[in-house]
Motif scaffolding. Structure first.
Motif, PDB file in Angstrom:
ATOM      1  N   PRO B  22       0.834  -1.204   0.000  1.00 20.27           N
ATOM      2  CA  PRO B  22       0.000   0.000   0.000  1.00 20.27           C
ATOM      3  C   PRO B  22       0.866   1.250   0.000  1.00 20.27           C
ATOM      4  O   PRO B  22       1.765   1.393   0.827  1.00 20.27           O
ATOM      5  CB  PRO B  22      -0.785  -0.125   1.323  1.00 20.27           C
ATOM      6  N   LEU B  23       0.619   2.123  -0.958  1.00 26.46           N
ATOM      7  CA  LEU B  23       1.433   3.341  -1.051  1.00 26.46           C
ATOM      8  C   LEU B  23       0.601   4.492  -1.572  1.00 26.46           C
ATOM      9  O   LEU B  23      -0.441   4.316  -2.196  1.00 26.46           O
ATOM     10  CB  LEU B  23       2.668   3.109  -1.931  1.00 26.46           C
ATOM     11  N   PHE B  25       1.128   8.429  -3.594  1.00 31.33           N
ATOM     12  CA  PHE B  25       2.121   9.189  -4.357  1.00 31.33           C
ATOM     13  C   PHE B  25       1.625  10.602  -4.600  1.00 31.33           C
ATOM     14  O   PHE B  25       0.424  10.894  -4.557  1.00 31.33           O
ATOM     15  CB  PHE B  25       2.437   8.499  -5.690  1.00 31.33           C
ATOM     16  N   HIS B  26       2.576  11.476  -4.824  1.00 32.44           N
ATOM     17  CA  HIS B  26       2.259  12.871  -5.126  1.00 32.44           C
ATOM     18  C   HIS B  26       3.322  13.378  -6.083  1.00 32.44           C
ATOM     19  O   HIS B  26       4.514  13.216  -5.828  1.00 32.44           O
ATOM     20  CB  HIS B  26       2.269  13.699  -3.841  1.00 32.44           C
ATOM     21  N   ARG B  27       2.872  13.961  -7.204  1.00 29.08           N
ATOM     22  CA  ARG B  27       3.856  14.529  -8.147  1.00 29.08           C
ATOM     23  C   ARG B  27       4.487  15.741  -7.487  1.00 29.08           C
ATOM     24  O   ARG B  27       3.829  16.752  -7.285  1.00 29.08           O
ATOM     25  CB  ARG B  27       3.170  14.964  -9.430  1.00 29.08           C
ATOM     26  N   LEU B  38       2.102   3.495   4.525  1.00 32.79           N
ATOM     27  CA  LEU B  38       1.196   3.622   5.668  1.00 32.79           C
ATOM     28  C   LEU B  38       1.866   4.195   6.896  1.00 32.79           C
ATOM     29  O   LEU B  38       1.198   4.783   7.753  1.00 32.79           O
ATOM     30  CB  LEU B  38       0.638   2.235   6.048  1.00 32.79           C
ATOM     31  N   PHE B  50       8.667   5.675 -11.644  1.00 26.89           N
ATOM     32  CA  PHE B  50       7.497   5.300 -10.828  1.00 26.89           C
ATOM     33  C   PHE B  50       6.491   4.548 -11.683  1.00 26.89           C
ATOM     34  O   PHE B  50       5.969   3.491 -11.280  1.00 26.89           O
ATOM     35  CB  PHE B  50       6.875   6.565 -10.228  1.00 26.89           C
ATOM     36  N   LEU B  51       6.254   5.071 -12.873  1.00 25.32           N
ATOM     37  CA  LEU B  51       5.300   4.395 -13.760  1.00 25.32           C
ATOM     38  C   LEU B  51       5.809   3.007 -14.148  1.00 25.32           C
ATOM     39  O   LEU B  51       5.028   2.054 -14.259  1.00 25.32           O
ATOM     40  CB  LEU B  51       5.044   5.249 -14.997  1.00 25.32           C
ATOM     41  N   LEU B  54       5.067   0.674 -11.327  1.00 26.97           N
ATOM     42  CA  LEU B  54       3.655   0.269 -11.331  1.00 26.97           C
ATOM     43  C   LEU B  54       3.379  -0.771 -12.403  1.00 26.97           C
ATOM     44  O   LEU B  54       2.596  -1.705 -12.204  1.00 26.97           O
ATOM     45  CB  LEU B  54       2.755   1.486 -11.586  1.00 26.97           C
TER      46      LEU B  54
END
Lengths: 105, 403
Positions: B22-23, B25-27, B38, B50-51, B54
């Motif tokens: 569980p994570l 993200f923020h640009r 968490l 990051f992409l 994913l």
């Protein structure tokens, strides 16, 4: 529907974007614009209303599209990691004495 | 070297060979994305990487190793990361079962100051009908001792609580009596402008180990512009009070915080230097609380977020410079946030907690006549109604933690 000079519209394919993601995005960009979401056929249409006069419509559209991508990714991550998240919470809150069974023990 | 190389090669993660934990993200900017989990572990990664993480296509072993170490990904079948995350999560919330540790008593709404930014429904010094009664205080104490928390901090607020010092003394004495049965760790703080302490008050506070939290807006002229009282001598009285408490009770028994008005914006350095000259080692740079009566008055903020941030950054730069020169100084808000970001030891600051501090972090008791919109994160209880008087947020003046 007529569009005022400062309004702009962006549309999204209903196959690739959830309504939930659009609504979350609309909330996230609320400092800069309000968003009206409508459905027509296989597309969502978002009409963007800037909060300040003179805002570049293309900048609004760019921000909304970026936000929708991010919210879509967040939903995907949340769905993919849900079992692990529940497992972590279950481990963290076990043996807390908060449930009836534990109190009786 | 060969063994190390072999070990490293054998631990390489194949494309798609990991699971997301569980994570969030923020640009952060156009190039980098901030990932958190968490329990607040965090890492900055290039957005394109990051992409790739994913999508399962990332081949950057160093990055995958860092994400794995920070518990943002794990290998399929691993159990240890989830167990460690659960332990850390539980640690961060360890104060939750203790429930409410901070109990605020608004012992009077009277005040002899007329501060430009005050959010309280202040009353003139003569109106004693706006004082809390012993009956209300007694009920509030009963409520406080019902908290399972092993620590209770009782904070006196107002108005100016020293205008109703007899009730402060009654509450401290009564709380210590009740505590003979409960055995909790008690602490007392008076949030005061320090214009009124006399020998009797200082003697009592010294004997009973009471702490003081005061307001100091900076240099004399600025402070007196913001904090008006008859005689225009607020600064002189506050500074004298700080020195008296430092001398009688010790440096650690008095702290101060400031409120930023438009007149403060150009003077961060002078404000901080005023604190340093008084031997205060903490300064809390605070914007005006956008609550209650503060919004109605002429002294309302008068500045936007950008101007506030420019002030705050200049102040923080000066504080860092002071520390480099060997003069210890902490900016309280930065310290709280840094501790939250970089450790699992949450400082318990009620305005910045999740679950929210309202009720759980702090409870307040006030007079049934109170019409104040309190600021911060507390639920308020009045003697007359036994219901919450208001549920706006409340800032503890002593500002760090619920206990």
């Amino acid at each position: 529907m007529s569009i005022d000079a400062e309004e702009t519209q962006v549309s999204f394919d209903r196959v690739t974007v959830d309504l939930d993601a659009l609504q979350r995005a609309a909330y996230a960009v609320a400092d800069a614009m309000s968003v009206d979401i409508t459905v027509a056929g296989d597309r969502f249409t978002c009409t963007l209303y800037p909060r300040e006069h003179g805002t570049d419509p293309s900048a609004l559209a760019h921000r909304m599209r970026t936000e929708v991508v991010d919210q879509t990714l967040r939903l995907r991550i949340a769905k993919e990691t849900e079992p692990l998240r529940n497992l972590i919470f279950a481990l963290a809150f076990s043996k807390t004495g908060l449930t009836e069974d534990e109190i009786q023990q | 070297v060969t063994a190390l190389r072999l070990s490293r090669e054998s631990s390489a993660i194949a494309p798609g060979g990991w699971q997301l934990l569980p994570l969030r993200f923020h640009r952060f900017d156009t190039e980098s994305t901030l990932l958190t989990n968490l329990v607040g572990e965090h890492v900055f990664v290039p957005t394109h990487q990051f992409l790739a993480v994913l999508d399962g296509t990332c081949s950057d072993q160093n990055m995958l190793a860092e994400l794995r170490a920070k518990h943002l990904i794990q290998l399929p079948g691993e159990r240890l990361p989830t167990e460690l995350l659960a332990i850390k999560f539980r640690t961060r919330l360890r104060r939750l079962p203790d429930s409410t540790g901070l109990h605020m008593f608004v012992v009077t709404l009277r005040c002899e100051h007329t501060c430009r930014y005050c959010q309280v429904s202040r009353q003139s010094s003569a109106k004693t009908e706006y004082d809390m009664s012993e009956e209300t205080a007694s009920r509030a104490l009963e409520l406080a001792f019902r908290s399972p928390s092993p620590h209770l901090k009782i904070e006196f607020q107002g108005g100016e609580p020293l205008l109703n010092f007899p009730l402060v003394r009654w509450i401290v004495t009564r709380a210590k009596l009740l505590n003979q049965e409960h055995g909790k760790k008690l602490a007392f703080v008076i949030a005061t402008n320090l214009a009124l302490p006399d020998e009797e008050i200082l003697d009592f506070c010294q004997n009973e180990d009471v702490y003081f939290s005061t307001s100091l807006d900076g240099p004399e002229e600025l402070h007196n512009t913001n904090r008006r009282r008859p005689g225009q001598d607020s600064w002189e009285k506050t500074v004298t009070g700080i020195k008296q408490v430092q001398g009688r009770l010790g440096d650690d028994h008095v702290s101060a915080l400031m409120t930023t008005t438009e007149a403060s914006l150009q003077r961060p350095t002078e404000i901080i230097d005023t604190y340093a000259k008084l031997g205060l080692q903490h300064v809390f740079l605070r914007p005006i609380s956008p609550y209650g009566f503060a919004l109605r008055r002429r002294g309302g903020a008068g500045y936007d977020v950008a101007r506030w941030l420019a002030f705050y950054e200049a102040g923080l730069d000066h504080i860092i410079e002071l520390n480099r020169r060997g003069i210890p100084m902490v900016e309280t808000y930065a310290a709280i946030v840094a501790k939250k970001i970089f450790t699992n030891n949450d400082p318990g600051y009620v305005d910045l907690t999740s679950p929210a501090g309202i009720g759980l972090g702090a409870l307040g008791a006030c007079s049934p006549r109170c019409k104040t919109t309190h600021s911060g994160s507390a639920t308020y209880v009045t003697a007359a109604t036994k219901t919450s008087c208001c549920q706006k947020s409340f800032s503890s003046h002593s500002k760090t933690r619920s206990h």
